[in-house]
Write an enzyme that holds these catalytic residues in place. Structure first.
Site, PDB file in Angstrom:
ATOM      1  N   ASP A 391       0.874  -1.163   0.000  1.00 24.16           N
ATOM      2  CA  ASP A 391       0.000   0.000   0.000  1.00 24.16           C
ATOM      3  C   ASP A 391       0.920   1.224   0.000  1.00 24.16           C
ATOM      4  OD1 ASP A 391      -2.268   1.684   0.433  1.00 24.16           O
ATOM      5  OD2 ASP A 391      -1.730   1.764   2.552  1.00 24.16           O
ATOM      6  N   ASP A 585      -1.537  -0.987   5.920  1.00 24.64           N
ATOM      7  CA  ASP A 585      -1.785  -0.548   7.288  1.00 24.64           C
ATOM      8  C   ASP A 585      -3.216  -0.115   7.561  1.00 24.64           C
ATOM      9  OD1 ASP A 585      -1.660   1.846   5.780  1.00 24.64           O
ATOM     10  OD2 ASP A 585      -1.217   2.963   7.621  1.00 24.64           O
ATOM     11  N   ASP A 589      -7.034  -2.136   3.584  1.00 22.04           N
ATOM     12  CA  ASP A 589      -6.050  -3.137   3.164  1.00 22.04           C
ATOM     13  C   ASP A 589      -6.390  -4.538   3.675  1.00 22.04           C
ATOM     14  OD1 ASP A 589      -4.226  -1.462   1.746  1.00 22.04           O
ATOM     15  OD2 ASP A 589      -3.553  -0.657   3.667  1.00 22.04           O
TER      16      ASP A 589
END
Length: 689
Positions: A391, A585, A589
């Site tokens: 990410d 995080d 996600d």
């Protein structure tokens, strides 16, 4: 803090400065029976159905080997005394036989006494195990081999079998205990008590009784008992036990603090954000305690292997004892002697102790660096990572806006532009507003007489009788202000106008983390075939960050379901044994973390849902620790494989030599206990830098 609190803080800063150790005692009751590694007393209620290996700390060995890995000091001294007496009697008996040939009976008597000293306890244990249904325990195999040696007249060898066996056991126990203690020290991070602040007075209470929202005092030298936010005070925190970082962190009001950190310098007042059971330290303890339940494939194979292997080798020993004499190939004495060696070699102790211990040590080593691996199976998968996807926000970037640059209109200074932007944003709680205010410093907010915010577009304020606008280009255009086109790249532009006249733009950027570029470089050095970033940010922002960090691919404007689609595309590039890793995080996600072969969550700032879903948690939020985790995982699996190959090769070689009559019983003892000890010492290499 009020005056009473300040006074208490000042007093205890002198009294407690520098005392990092906080004594406490936990008593946990575990029902899983595995080595948890937390360093506390466990009462296990798990029946080991594998082979009857008696482990005081619940190690599922599977070989029937009877030993206690948690030897008390008095037991260790007793064992040393027994070994010493046995060794002295053995030497005395051999000397009497050699030099007092007139009456060799005295030498035999002394040797038999040595045999009883070193074999008695093990023989009793063998009988006890047989009563419990464990026929193939190593104590039984050793007892039969030792008694057999005595019956065929090889009393010194019978004594030597037990002497070497017990010496190996003693050294092996010390090695395992050393590994456990290092992990126990690592996980001794959570204090049980907190200083609850009530009416300015600090009162010691059980940490589990402190409610969320309460204020606590953490004095210099104390461990932080609960996760919280600093209300007042400034200090430095030692976060090594949680994040593996050696450098202290500076903290002050508004900063988050994790339970288990050590407050080094000044006293702090914290507002509790999480309950005792939900704190970072509690989750670390829980994750590592239960990590050994999730066994790697090689661990499961070894356990199954042990259940079949030992009985087969015992049957082979019976064949070796009977068939060669009947076939006229060996004397009965030599064949029985070889069979006795088979019995000693038969225990797969080196495999079934050292392989699980390898993964246990690997999990402990990773934990010391702030990498929490939730099981040996995940460690094994991590070692095979071929494609790594990330990410962007909060994983590869800081997750907060910082000032990139100011682009003032002609005739306007950068300082004036930033001051106007800060005045406009001073009444907003938006992250962009906070970033501008942090960059501008002190501004005259008392001059503001009116403020209006158009969420997601911009703000309008009156300051000192002048009208200031700040926001997106469209926001200013709609209000009749001409905004020039700017190439902002990956930055977010906040355009500013004063009394209807365009003043310029402030560019803000979510900057990459300081170690992000080196993290990507290290992954490539480890042989990771492809690195990619999957982001919900704009395509332009994602691609610019991707180029800056050296990623192979950077894809922006992705919704959570789009990330899953892109993840499957990346999976198609894996080899037959390769694994796909994803690091993130946020709550968005969570689906991708679950879909990847191994999910890694950034635990310092990450969402709880992501941390719960992930297989690995990085406590310090540093991307470079992903490469460290892969490196530790590969070392762990390599050492486990070395132990397997070394143990099997030595055992097979000694078995062949025994059949051929080329070695004696001491070699069989080495092939069992000696090889086990070597494998355990090899396992301890995992803890080396």
């Amino acid at each position: 803090m009020d005056e009473k609190t300040r006074e208490a803080v000042h007093t205890h800063e002198h009294e407690h400065h520098g005392h990092a150790h906080h004594e406490h005692g936990h008593t946990h009751e575990h029902v899983h029976g595995d080595a948890c590694g937390c360093g506390h007393d466990h009462e296990h209620h798990h029946d080991h159905d594998c082979c009857g290996h008696d482990h005081a700390h619940g190690d599922t060995c599977g070989c029937g080997h009877d030993h206690n890995h948690e030897q008390a000091p008095e037991e260790a001294r007793k064992e040393l005394i027994t070994l010493s007496i046995g060794a002295v009697l053995l030497v005395a008996g051999l000397l009497l036989r050699s030099f007092y040939t007139a009456n060799p009976m005295w030498g035999t008597v002394v040797l038999l006494a040595a045999f009883l000293v070193v074999a008695g306890e093990i023989a009793v244990q063998a009988v006890r195990n047989i009563k419990n249904g464990n026929i193939f325990g190593e104590s039984f195999l050793m007892t039969i081999a030792g008694i057999g040696a005595v019956l065929i007249g090889e009393i010194p060898e019978g004594v030597l079998v037990f002497l070497l066996y017990r010496l190996g056991e003693y050294l092996q126990t010390k090695a395992v205990s050393s590994s456990r203690k290092s992990i126990s020290a690592l996980l001794d991070v959570r204090p049980d008590h907190a200083n609850l602040l009530e009416n300015g007075e600090a009162r010691a209470v059980e940490a589990r009784d402190v409610p969320v929202g309460a204020s606590i005092l953490v004095r210099a030298g104390e461990k932080v008992p609960l996760d919280g936010v600093v209300v007042s005070g400034a200090s430095q925190l030692d976060t090594a036990a949680l994040t593996g970082e050696s450098m202290p962190r500076d903290i002050g009001p508004g900063k988050s603090v994790m339970a288990g950190c050590i407050n080094l310098t000044g006293a702090l007042e914290l507002r509790v954000e999480k309950s005792f059971g939900e704190s970072t330290a509690s989750k670390i303890l829980e994750m590592v305690e239960h990590a050994s339940e999730k066994k790697a494939a090689s661990e499961k194979f070894i356990t199954r292997f042990a259940r079949v292997y030992t009985p087969i080798v015992c049957l082979a020993a019976a064949v070796v004892a009977v068939v060669p004499p009947l076939a006229g190939l060996m004397t009965w004495r030599d064949s029985v002697y070889s069979a006795l060696g088979f019995l000693v070699v038969s225990c797969p102790c080196a495999l079934v102790i050292s392989v699980p211990l390898s993964f246990f040590a690997g999990i402990g080593r990773a934990s010391r660096e702030g990498i929490l691996v939730k099981g040996g199976n995940h460690l094994e998968t991590l070692a095979e990572a071929e494609v790594v996807a990330f990410d962007k926000t909060g994983t590869l970037t800081e997750g907060r806006f910082t000032l990139a640059k100011c682009v003032p209109a002609p005739g306007i200074s950068q300082e004036k532009l930033l001051e106007l932007a800060a005045l406009a944003e001073s009444r907003s709680n938006h992250p962009i507003a906070r970033s501008i205010l942090a960059a501008a410093g002190e501004v005259a907010v008392d001059t503001i007489t009116g403020a209006q915010e158009n969420a997601g577009h911009g703000v309008s304020v009156t300051a000192g009788g002048r009208h200031i606008l700040a926001g997106k280009a469209d926001y200013l255009t709609e209000l009749g202000i001409s905004v020039p086109k700017l190439d902002t790249g990956a930055a977010t532009a906040v355009h500013v106008a004063l009394d209807g006249v365009y003043q310029g733009a402030v560019l803000l950027r979510d900057a990459p983390k300081s170690d992000a570029a080196s993290a990507i470089k290290q992954l490539k050095e480890l042989g990771v075939r492809r690195t990619a970033m999957l982001s919900g940010d704009t395509r332009q922002a994602a691609e610019e960050i991707g180029r800056e960090l050296g990623l192979d691919a950077a894809i922006g404007e992705l919704l959570p379901q789009d990330k899953l689609t892109e993840l499957e595309k990346l999976r198609s590039g894996l080899s037959s044994k390769g694994k796909l890793l994803y690091a993130g995080d946020g709550i968005n996600d969570t689906p991708v973390l679950a879909a990847a072969d191994i999910g890694i969550a950034m635990g310092g700032l990450g969402a709880d849902a992501a941390i719960e879903t992930a297989d690995v948690v990085i406590m310090g939020d540093e991307p470079r620790k992903i490469a460290s985790g892969i490196r530790i995982a590969r070392r762990t699996t390599r050492i486990a494989a070395e132990n397997i190959v070394f143990s099997i090769v030595v055992k097979v070689l000694v078995m062949l030599l025994l059949v051929l009559g080329q070695v004696e019983l001491w070699a069989a003892v080495f092939a069992d206990v000696g090889v086990c000890m070597i494998c355990i010492l090899n396992t301890l290499r995992i803890n080396r830098k």
